[in-house]
Write an enzyme that holds these catalytic residues in place. Structure first.
Site, PDB file in Angstrom:
ATOM      1  CB  ALA A  79      12.932  -3.474  -6.354  1.00 44.66           C
ATOM      2  N   GLY A 120      11.855   1.839  -7.575  1.00 44.73           N
ATOM      3  CA  GLY A 120      11.901   1.211  -8.624  1.00 44.73           C
ATOM      4  C   GLY A 120      10.375   1.924  -9.359  1.00 44.73           C
ATOM      5  CD  GLU A 123      15.126   3.819  -9.545  1.00 43.08           C
ATOM      6  OE1 GLU A 123      14.714   2.611  -9.104  1.00 43.08           O
ATOM      7  OE2 GLU A 123      16.444   3.991  -9.517  1.00 43.08           O
ATOM      8  CD  GLU A 143      15.231   3.427  -4.543  1.00 47.37           C
ATOM      9  OE1 GLU A 143      14.969   4.486  -4.035  1.00 47.37           O
ATOM     10  OE2 GLU A 143      14.683   3.263  -5.438  1.00 47.37           O
TER      11      GLU A 143
HETATM   12  C1  3H9 Z   1      14.043  -0.433  -5.038  1.00 50.25           C
HETATM   13  O1  3H9 Z   1      13.119  -0.026  -5.595  1.00 50.25           O
HETATM   14  C2  3H9 Z   1      15.359  -0.486  -5.718  1.00 50.25           C
HETATM   15  C3  3H9 Z   1      15.318   0.054  -7.153  1.00 50.25           C
HETATM   16  O2  3H9 Z   1      15.787   1.360  -6.986  1.00 50.25           O
HETATM   17  C4  3H9 Z   1      16.247  -0.680  -7.903  1.00 50.25           C
HETATM   18  C5  3H9 Z   1      16.132  -2.042  -8.433  1.00 50.25           C
HETATM   19  C6  3H9 Z   1      17.024  -2.530  -9.487  1.00 50.25           C
HETATM   20  N1  3H9 Z   1       8.702  -5.464  -1.780  1.00 50.25           N
HETATM   21  O3  3H9 Z   1       4.163  -1.348   4.651  1.00 50.25           O
HETATM   22  P1  3H9 Z   1       2.832  -2.043   4.487  1.00 50.25           P
HETATM   23  C7  3H9 Z   1       4.991  -5.707   1.832  1.00 50.25           C
HETATM   24  S1  3H9 Z   1      14.016  -0.626  -3.300  1.00 50.25           S
HETATM   25  C8  3H9 Z   1       8.095  -6.637  -1.122  1.00 50.25           C
HETATM   26  O4  3H9 Z   1       2.587  -2.991   6.009  1.00 50.25           O
HETATM   27  P2  3H9 Z   1       1.547   0.315   4.240  1.00 50.25           P
HETATM   28  C9  3H9 Z   1       5.190  -5.430   3.200  1.00 50.25           C
HETATM   29  O5  3H9 Z   1       6.506  -6.232   3.588  1.00 50.25           O
HETATM   30  C10 3H9 Z   1      12.357  -0.630  -2.762  1.00 50.25           C
HETATM   31  N2  3H9 Z   1       7.344  -6.331  -0.376  1.00 50.25           N
HETATM   32  O6  3H9 Z   1       1.764  -1.245   4.153  1.00 50.25           O
HETATM   33  C11 3H9 Z   1       3.755  -6.253   4.028  1.00 50.25           C
HETATM   34  O7  3H9 Z   1       4.110  -7.448   3.767  1.00 50.25           O
HETATM   35  P3  3H9 Z   1       3.095  -8.445   5.008  1.00 50.25           P
HETATM   36  C12 3H9 Z   1      12.007   0.804  -2.637  1.00 50.25           C
HETATM   37  C13 3H9 Z   1       6.903  -5.148  -0.065  1.00 50.25           C
HETATM   38  O8  3H9 Z   1       0.552   0.270   3.407  1.00 50.25           O
HETATM   39  C14 3H9 Z   1       2.712  -5.598   2.810  1.00 50.25           C
HETATM   40  O9  3H9 Z   1       3.635  -5.299   1.435  1.00 50.25           O
HETATM   41  N3  3H9 Z   1      10.598   0.699  -2.041  1.00 50.25           N
HETATM   42  C15 3H9 Z   1       7.058  -4.014  -0.616  1.00 50.25           C
HETATM   43  O10 3H9 Z   1       1.692   0.691   5.458  1.00 50.25           O
HETATM   44  C16 3H9 Z   1       2.377  -4.225   3.126  1.00 50.25           C
HETATM   45  O11 3H9 Z   1       3.281  -3.082   3.440  1.00 50.25           O
HETATM   46  C17 3H9 Z   1      10.190   0.762  -0.760  1.00 50.25           C
HETATM   47  O12 3H9 Z   1      11.226   0.867  -0.018  1.00 50.25           O
HETATM   48  C18 3H9 Z   1       8.179  -4.286  -1.482  1.00 50.25           C
HETATM   49  N4  3H9 Z   1       8.695  -3.261  -2.097  1.00 50.25           N
HETATM   50  O13 3H9 Z   1       2.751   0.919   3.274  1.00 50.25           O
HETATM   51  C19 3H9 Z   1       9.015   0.857  -0.346  1.00 50.25           C
HETATM   52  N5  3H9 Z   1       6.726  -3.072   0.117  1.00 50.25           N
HETATM   53  O14 3H9 Z   1       1.819  -7.847   4.746  1.00 50.25           O
HETATM   54  C20 3H9 Z   1       8.655  -0.041   0.696  1.00 50.25           C
HETATM   55  C21 3H9 Z   1       5.878  -3.566   0.804  1.00 50.25           C
HETATM   56  O15 3H9 Z   1       3.402  -9.537   4.465  1.00 50.25           O
HETATM   57  N6  3H9 Z   1       7.421  -0.193   1.129  1.00 50.25           N
HETATM   58  N7  3H9 Z   1       5.602  -4.896   0.959  1.00 50.25           N
HETATM   59  O16 3H9 Z   1       3.607  -7.994   5.952  1.00 50.25           O
HETATM   60  C22 3H9 Z   1       6.844   0.743   1.948  1.00 50.25           C
HETATM   61  O17 3H9 Z   1       7.322   1.770   2.248  1.00 50.25           O
HETATM   62  C23 3H9 Z   1       5.339   0.810   2.247  1.00 50.25           C
HETATM   63  O18 3H9 Z   1       5.178  -0.809   2.403  1.00 50.25           O
HETATM   64  C24 3H9 Z   1       4.180   1.239   1.615  1.00 50.25           C
HETATM   65  C25 3H9 Z   1       2.842   0.730   2.126  1.00 50.25           C
HETATM   66  C26 3H9 Z   1       4.417   2.802   1.854  1.00 50.25           C
HETATM   67  C27 3H9 Z   1       4.447   1.083   0.044  1.00 50.25           C
END
Ligand code: 3H9
Length: 715
Positions: A79, A120, A123, A143
């Site tokens: 998400a 998500g 999911e 999450e």
């Molecule tokens: C969820 O899914 C809830 C659902 O179950 C239910 C819904 C109803 N959203 O980390 P990076 C941005 S909860 C918005 O440096 P990497 C991040 O801020 C979600 N922004 O890259 C950064 O921005 P900026 C569950 C996001 O390659 C840029 O993207 N998912 C999101 O080192 C690059 O990120 C997670 O918890 C997001 N979801 O790592 C995954 N994700 O350039 C969270 C990233 O402005 N994300 N951004 O600073 C991660 O773990 C890592 O970002 C990922 C990439 C491994 C994907």
């Protein structure tokens, strides 16, 4: 691949057209490609784009199946975290609209994963009929790290697919699972080759040709059978009690999975949604989301742009093979970088390398490292006596005794021996990095790299920017932190930098509380209950009281005469009680046991000290203990911000969470302050100032923000 149509999302405010989901067909297969950089999050517009693509393909008789994939470097990473807590535009379709539509598609939907399918994103794949991935893909439901639970059916579908215990493991740890393991668990049907599109189209054709029946996970109940579910889930909760102390969402995940086992899918899903909403609105999730963005923000240094050249670090040196030096050397070896460990005598060197070996061997014994991997890492650490071998290193980190004269000698030598351009770093935790830099002819290459003990374990690295540290030196150090899997936070030069400077305030008030009426066990209990791993006195006993004593004795001559000073710690040291290592400190310890036991001898010593100081002991409330220990941290943080020692309040939060055990679910001291309200904190400080004097004078920044009704987050 011909792009036939694109879903367009028009932002009401920006009038910008964005193609968030692209739809095309190839060989009778509808290809739905999510294109929402950087991580293809399920932002507003994405679910609707997928739904419209599905409808288009289902209405097209030429299309026999769908492949759902991510454009760019990844599948859907979850998400959009930035959207939580914000109102959705009226009529916007969400993940909850999308998932049943995917499952109900009459034509098979195959999720094709590369990069990461997280939250998500995973999911979404679970609502598809099949899942394939490239070998490098990773899967996870992280999450929990954001104080949330999988709220897009994950808690209901994953246990149905891979069993309750495996699903709980994935959801409670939040860990990323590599494709091969995901295949073994049954999350992935097939790990295709590296050709994501080609491989997934081949898989889709196979599904069509073989007439495979569609797998709808919400209808698969076989894996949910359990003999005595109530007993099983109670056991899981008990197991979590210590591991997840203070956290909300791990326990709510267990509740959701219990609902999956005990209730039909629609009711279990309703429970999941209810508990997900509880999480999203919780202060914990807000704090953890703050930390998520804070970590990403910390790497951005306004005057050191992203394209600043970074020096390659192929060979490192560490001077001093004591506890810190040894731990620092292990970091390089763990990252596959050869490292020279320098000592002044063969005896010290042997001892240092022996300790490293013992540390690795313990990890092997615990099954967390293989013997060949340990051998490889040990092979990367080369001990040497004398400095000559350091001539080829790209960086050297000094970790010798905290004495300016010693540093002067070491840095003079490093300056002479190390090649031009090599970074000369100091691990000092107390001394002036600018002064250390002045001992060299290249202050631009000098920087502080303050590791925390144990250096091979603790994630925080304070990167201390000297007056002359060059942009390249800073950028290289920030990059090195990432390579070593540390969280690098850039700070400026001052006594104690960010973390220890704040800690000093905390320790000071804790000891005054003893003089005024509290006992160590009361203070420690309050801070433990607040969420710290231990209170200040248990912590001091663990770290050893003698180090602080030596520093206090050294500084005795320069301490201002009018400064309040608590003699309790000195008196305890005078009794030869240096903490756990001597079996006694603020507490006493049974042999071979680290449990602190309140000691009547210390109680009498404290009471007697109060008498000697003419302080009438009183009952001190838990609330006062908390405020007296935490508010000085916040006030000092405000000064640190104002002086520009930290770039932003969130950097201070990261330092204190990762270096000093501040509960991550409270978001760090500065975020916590905003939650309490700066006005409340300011007013409490004024009250304490009346009683305790200038230690409690609010920092000008705190005063200003409180008066303006703002928080640190508004800066
Ligand atoms: C969820 O899914 C809830 C659902 O179950 C239910 C819904 C109803 N959203 O980390 P990076 C941005 S909860 C918005 O440096 P990497 C991040 O801020 C979600 N922004 O890259 C950064 O921005 P900026 C569950 C996001 O390659 C840029 O993207 N998912 C999101 O080192 C690059 O990120 C997670 O918890 C997001 N979801 O790592 C995954 N994700 O350039 C969270 C990233 O402005 N994300 N951004 O600073 C991660 O773990 C890592 O970002 C990922 C990439 C491994 C994907």
């Amino acid at each position: 691949m011909e792009v036939k149509s694109a879903f367009s999302y028009f932002s009401a405010t920006q009038e910008v057209e964005m193609s968030m989901v692209e739809y095309s067909t190839q060989d009778g297969i509808g290809i739905i490609s999510v294109n929402n950089p950087p991580v293809n999050a399920l932002s507003i517009g994405v679910p609707q784009g997928i739904i419209e693509s599905l409808e288009k393909g289902n209405a097209d008789p030429e299309v026999k199946a769908f492949v759902l994939m991510g454009a760019g470097s990844t599948f859907i990473a979850g998400a959009d975290i930035r959207e939580f807590g914000k109102p959705k535009p009226p009529g916007a379709l969400t993940l909850h609209d999308l998932l049943p539509k995917l499952e109900a598609s009459k034509k098979p939907v195959i999720a094709a994963v590369h990069g990461t399918a997280l939250g998500g994103g995973l999911e979404v794949t679970l609502a598809c009929h099949f899942r394939v991935s490239v070998p490098s893909a990773k899967f996870g439901l992280p999450e929990v790290k954001l104080g949330l639970l999988p709220g897009g059916g994950g808690t209901q579908r994953l246990p149905r697919l891979i069993g309750v215990e495996n699903a709980l493991d994935i959801m409670i740890s939040g860990d990323h699972i590599p494709a091969q393991k995901a295949e073994k668990l049954g999350i992935v049907d097939e790990v295709i080759g590296d050709d994501l599109l080609g491989g997934s189209l081949d898989f889709a054709k196979k599904v069509i040709e073989e007439g495979r029946s569609l797998r709808v996970i919400s209808e698969m109940n076989a894996s949910l059978k359990a003999d005595n579910p109530t007993e099983f889930f109670d056991g899981v909760r008990k197991g979590l009690a210590k591991k997840a102390r203070g956290f909300l969402s791990p326990f709510l995940i267990v509740d959701c999975v219990e609902a999956a086992v005990k209730l039909p899918f629609p009711e279990g899903s309703a429970r999941e949604r209810e508990l997900f909403m509880q999480c999203v609105q919780s202060p914990q999730s807000k704090a953890l989301r703050h930390v998520f963005f804070a970590e990403r923000q910390a790497s951005k240094i306004p005057d050191v742009p992203k394209d600043t050249p970074v020096k390659p670090i192929k060979l490192a040196g560490v001077v001093g093979a004591g506890t810190m030096g040894g731990g620092i050397a292990m970091n390089f070896a763990n990252a596959g970088i050869p490292v020279l460990l320098v000592e002044k005598s063969a005896e010290f060197l042997e001892k240092g390398i022996g300790t490293i070996e013992k540390n690795y061997a313990n990890t092997v014994k615990k099954g967390r490292l293989s013997q060949p991997e340990m051998d490889k890492r040990m092979g990367l650490i080369r001990g040497t006596v004398g400095y000559d071998d350091l001539k080829d290193v790209d960086i050297v980190i000094e970790a010798v005794f905290e004495d300016m004269d010693v540093k002067k000698e070491v840095f003079g030598t490093l300056d002479r021996i190390c090649k031009p351009g090599a970074i000369l770093a100091t691990n000092t935790s107390t001394l002036d990095v600018n002064k250390i830099a002045s001992f060299t002819s290249r202050p631009e290459s000098v920087i502080g790299l303050h590791f925390f003990s144990p250096a091979n374990v603790m994630r925080l690295l304070e990167i201390v920017r000297g007056e002359h540290s060059s942009k390249e030196t800073i950028a290289t150090s920030m990059q090195l932190a990432r390579t070593l899997k540390k969280l690098g936070v850039l700070v400026g030069v001052c006594d104690g930098f960010v973390g220890n400077r704040m800690l000093a305030q905390y320790g000071r008030e804790a000891s005054f509380l003893l003089e005024e009426g509290a006992l160590p066990q009361q203070v420690d209990r309050v801070l433990y209950e607040f969420g710290l791993p231990m209170g200040p006195f248990t912590m001091s006993d663990m770290a050893g009281l003698d180090i602080g004593w030596a520093i206090r004795k050294r500084r005795a001559g320069i301490r201002p005469k009018d400064e309040r000073y608590s003699p309790i710690a000195d008196k305890i040291c005078e009794m030869g009680r240096f903490g756990q290592k001597t079996g006694a400190g603020y507490y006493r310890y049974e042999k071979g046991d680290r449990t602190p036991i309140p000691d009547p001898e210390i109680e009498s010593l404290i009471i007697k000290t109060s008498e000697e100081l003419g302080i009438e002991r009183r009952d001190i409330s838990d609330q006062e203990i908390l405020e007296r220990c935490i508010y000085p941290l916040i006030n000092e943080g405000a000064k640190i911000l104002e002086e520009g020692i930290a770039l932003r309040a969130s950097d201070i939060d990261l330092v204190y969470i990762n270096g000093y055990g501040f509960p991550v679910y409270r978001g760090g001291p500065m975020f916590y302050a905003d939650q309490v309200g700066l006005k409340n904190i300011y007013e409490s400080m004024l009250r304490y100032e009346e009683v305790h004097g200038k230690n409690w004078t609010p920092a000008p920044l705190l005063k200003r923000l409180a008066e303006e009704g703002k928080g640190f987050g508004d800066l």
